[in-house]
Write an enzyme that holds these catalytic residues in place. Sequence first.
Site, PDB file in Angstrom:
ATOM      1  N   LYS A 120       0.821  -1.203   0.000  1.00 44.93           N
ATOM      2  CA  LYS A 120       0.000   0.000   0.000  1.00 44.93           C
ATOM      3  C   LYS A 120       0.861   1.261   0.000  1.00 44.93           C
ATOM      4  O   LYS A 120       0.619   2.199  -0.769  1.00 44.93           O
ATOM      5  CB  LYS A 120      -0.945   0.014   1.211  1.00 44.93           C
ATOM      6  CG  LYS A 120      -1.919   1.186   1.223  1.00 44.93           C
ATOM      7  CD  LYS A 120      -2.849   1.129   2.418  1.00 44.93           C
ATOM      8  CE  LYS A 120      -2.124   1.567   3.680  1.00 44.93           C
ATOM      9  NZ  LYS A 120      -3.032   1.717   4.836  1.00 44.93           N
ATOM     10  N   ASP A 138      -6.729   1.251   1.010  1.00 46.76           N
ATOM     11  CA  ASP A 138      -6.770   1.306   2.468  1.00 46.76           C
ATOM     12  C   ASP A 138      -8.179   0.937   2.932  1.00 46.76           C
ATOM     13  O   ASP A 138      -8.998   0.473   2.140  1.00 46.76           O
ATOM     14  CB  ASP A 138      -6.365   2.699   2.964  1.00 46.76           C
ATOM     15  CG  ASP A 138      -7.396   3.764   2.606  1.00 46.76           C
ATOM     16  OD1 ASP A 138      -8.304   3.489   1.787  1.00 46.76           O
ATOM     17  OD2 ASP A 138      -7.308   4.876   3.153  1.00 46.76           O
TER      18      ASP A 138
END
Length: 212
Positions: A120, A138
């Site tokens: 991420k 997220d």
Amino acid sequence: MNKAKRVEIFTRLREANPNPTTELKYSNPFELLVAVILSAQATDVGVNKATDKLYPVANTPEAILALGVDGLKGYIKTIGLFNSKAENVIKTCRMLIEKHNSAVPDNRKDLEALPGVGRKTANVVLNTAFGQVAMAVDTHIFRVSNRTGIAPGKNVLEVEDRLMRLVPKEFLLDAHHWLILHGRYTCIARKPRCGACTIEDLCEFKQKNDYQ
């Protein structure tokens, strides 16, 4: 959800916010990298408060490395998990200096090799600092993708893969910013603000409300 709906959803999101970007404050790729490492399980507001004090003092790998773990902790102690984050940032600074001439790498392999940098974080840096198409999923993006029907998936990687396949190409570069902001301020976790949502009529969420 069909392609036409997705095109209309992202068209509206783009009209509402033509130039979306991260809410983390940064002035170069290194500052962004550190901010994103610090942002895990923390708010952007909280991270910005810490980096507002840190970056005027140290905003290069060499300067932060010179602070040492304990010195860095003094600036980021208000952020969750600051002990492990301080250690990771110091290790990352050392690796950037030794292996990358103090520059932040612009490819996934080298980014993910840095301590504290997962998929991420790498996606955020690749997209926001280097303008590459990447989808940093997220909790907000995971929720919005599933709730709206844009790209449902059972886990983060599945949602990322589907977004990369299903978001129309013209919107791909900025899509993750639009989705995270939508999840942060409109399609919020406990009580989505359906009554104030610009894509309510396109969304496939079955339990809509008139909450403003």
